[in-house]
Design an enzyme around this catalytic site. Structure first.
Site, PDB file in Angstrom:
ATOM      1  N   SER A 113       0.807  -1.215   0.000  1.00 31.70           N
ATOM      2  CA  SER A 113       0.000   0.000   0.000  1.00 31.70           C
ATOM      3  C   SER A 113       0.845   1.272   0.000  1.00 31.70           C
ATOM      4  O   SER A 113       0.496   2.242  -0.678  1.00 31.70           O
ATOM      5  CB  SER A 113      -0.961  -0.001   1.184  1.00 31.70           C
ATOM      6  OG  SER A 113      -0.314  -0.440   2.344  1.00 31.70           O
ATOM      7  N   ALA A 171       2.147   1.831  -3.486  1.00 32.79           N
ATOM      8  CA  ALA A 171       1.029   2.108  -4.391  1.00 32.79           C
ATOM      9  C   ALA A 171       0.539   3.543  -4.218  1.00 32.79           C
ATOM     10  O   ALA A 171       0.296   4.260  -5.197  1.00 32.79           O
ATOM     11  CB  ALA A 171      -0.106   1.121  -4.134  1.00 32.79           C
ATOM     12  N   ASP A 229       8.506  -2.747  -5.261  1.00 38.22           N
ATOM     13  CA  ASP A 229       7.074  -2.452  -5.130  1.00 38.22           C
ATOM     14  C   ASP A 229       6.679  -1.195  -5.901  1.00 38.22           C
ATOM     15  O   ASP A 229       5.582  -1.105  -6.458  1.00 38.22           O
ATOM     16  CB  ASP A 229       6.674  -2.355  -3.641  1.00 38.22           C
ATOM     17  CG  ASP A 229       7.681  -1.599  -2.793  1.00 38.22           C
ATOM     18  OD1 ASP A 229       8.665  -1.056  -3.350  1.00 38.22           O
ATOM     19  OD2 ASP A 229       7.498  -1.537  -1.569  1.00 38.22           O
TER      20      ASP A 229
HETATM   21  O1  PMV Z   1       7.084  -6.973   2.753  1.00 36.15           O
HETATM   22  P1  PMV Z   1       6.963  -6.705   1.313  1.00 36.15           P
HETATM   23  O2  PMV Z   1       5.880  -7.497   0.659  1.00 36.15           O
HETATM   24  O3  PMV Z   1       6.886  -5.275   0.984  1.00 36.15           O
HETATM   25  O4  PMV Z   1       8.291  -7.271   0.608  1.00 36.15           O
HETATM   26  C1  PMV Z   1       9.566  -6.909   1.025  1.00 36.15           C
HETATM   27  C2  PMV Z   1      10.578  -7.526   0.102  1.00 36.15           C
HETATM   28  C3  PMV Z   1      12.010  -7.274   0.540  1.00 36.15           C
HETATM   29  O5  PMV Z   1      12.858  -7.838  -0.452  1.00 36.15           O
HETATM   30  C4  PMV Z   1      12.288  -7.967   1.849  1.00 36.15           C
HETATM   31  C5  PMV Z   1      12.300  -5.799   0.711  1.00 36.15           C
HETATM   32  C6  PMV Z   1      12.460  -5.014  -0.581  1.00 36.15           C
HETATM   33  O6  PMV Z   1      12.268  -3.797  -0.550  1.00 36.15           O
HETATM   34  O7  PMV Z   1      12.834  -5.601  -1.618  1.00 36.15           O
END
Ligand code: PMV
Length: 322
Positions: free
Chosen positions: A110, A113, A154
């Site tokens: 979120s 996003a 993300d």
């Molecule tokens: O917790 P999430 O779904 O936002 O995933 C984090 C993924 C990591 O590799 C641990 C951190 C990142 O920013 O890549």
């Protein structure tokens, strides 16, 4: 006054979490649960934010104070996005509204996003031209400023959508041609704190650098295979790869009782493979499963106290809504 609404997809990490913090690749998919951000110019020298998803109604902040005083947790990304934009461009009162199609508890990204949606809407509202990769960099800097850590995967998912091969900080971002990804998503019911888990892995890496680097190298090899196999629809092989990725995540100490229970139940019920998705500690798990066994796997996840989330992967990236 002019109003702009942008929407962004959520995301799920498919392969390579944690390793992607350390200059390595991962594979991330955008999910069709979207975030909406509306911005509108208003009279006066303040921003007014409505973000019911994080329990914020009519939050007000003077433009001069942006980023200077304490900010409620759920609004740090909103405030930092506006501050960074205003630092370079326009200044004026704003009303900002965010709406979720999904709970921010699921770990669908979120914060990223909202950052991408708001940044896109602000550039559109004030007619500031920006290239996609510049928008990525703008948003990534916001995330680093607020959170201190993060690979930016993300942000890329919210911005570009689809299924992406992504290397730390956006050094490489490649769209993979993937259709009808047969995936089941299970929510553990536990909210994970990404920065805490990232710090935990960093500490393990400090204590056992050779071992942890070897695991990251193994994960990189998996991501490279997955990059080839996704476009070919090699679901069974990808399932086995998920199991292998999960074993490394367990060794890294980021799985949890709930994640082990749900992934175990999915595999036992006939999934080709399963793993946690994201930082670990909670949030969601994913399982690759053919159409015939899908219902069985969903039932097994529910019987193991998980919540099956109906999402489609490969959703469109940020867009302006009419
Ligand atoms: O917790 P999430 O779904 O936002 O995933 C984090 C993924 C990591 O590799 C641990 C951190 C990142 O920013 O890549």
């Amino acid at each position: 006054m002019k109003k702009i609404k942008a929407s962004t997809p959520g995301k799920l990490m498919l392969f390579g979490e944690h390793a992607v913090i350390y200059d390595r690749p991962c594979i991330v998919a955008a999910v069709d649960q979207r975030f909406m951000v509306t911005v509108e110019e208003i009279e006066g020298e303040e921003i007014v934010v409505q973000a019911p998803g994080v329990g914020m109604h009519d939050y007000r902040k003077k433009l001069a104070d942006l980023g200077e005083t304490r900010i409620p947790k759920g609004l740090r990304f909103v405030e930092e996005t506006v501050r960074s934009f205003y630092e370079k461009h326009k200044n004026g009162g704003l009303r900002i509204k965010t709406e979720n199609h999904f709970s921010s508890e699921f770990g669908f990204g979120s914060s990223a996003a909202v950052t991408v949606g708001l940044a896109k809407a602000l550039h559109e509202l004030f007619k500031v031209e920006i290239l996609e990769h510049e928008l990525f960099e703008f948003c990534y800097q916001v995330v680093l400023k607020v959170q201190g850590v993060g690979s930016g995967f993300d942000i890329a998912a919210a911005l570009y959508g689809g299924v992406l091969y992504f290397v730390t900080g956006g050094k490489r971002i490649e769209q993979l041609k993937v259709s009808n990804l047969p995936i089941v998503v299970g929510y553990t019911g536990v909210k994970a704190d990404t920065p805490t888990l990232v710090r935990q892995v960093a500490e393990l890496r400090r204590q056992h650098p050779i071992r942890v680097e070897r695991w990251f190298e193994e994960m990189t090899a998996m991501v490279e295979k997955a990059k080839r196999w996704f476009p070919q629809g090699e679901w069974f092989k990808l399932g086995k790869l998920m199991d292998e990725n999960q074993e490394i995540l367990k060794k890294l100490g980021v799985s949890s009782v709930e994640l082990d229970r749900l992934t175990g139940a999915a595999v036992k019920a006939g999934a080709d493979g399963a793993k946690l998705s994201g930082a670990g500690g909670g949030d969601c798990m994913i399982a690759l499963v053919g159409e015939k066994k899908r219902r069985m796997v969903e039932k097994a996840i529910e019987a193991a106290d998980g919540e099956v989330l109906k999402v489609k992967l490969g959703a469109e990236g940020v867009r302006i809504e009419k």
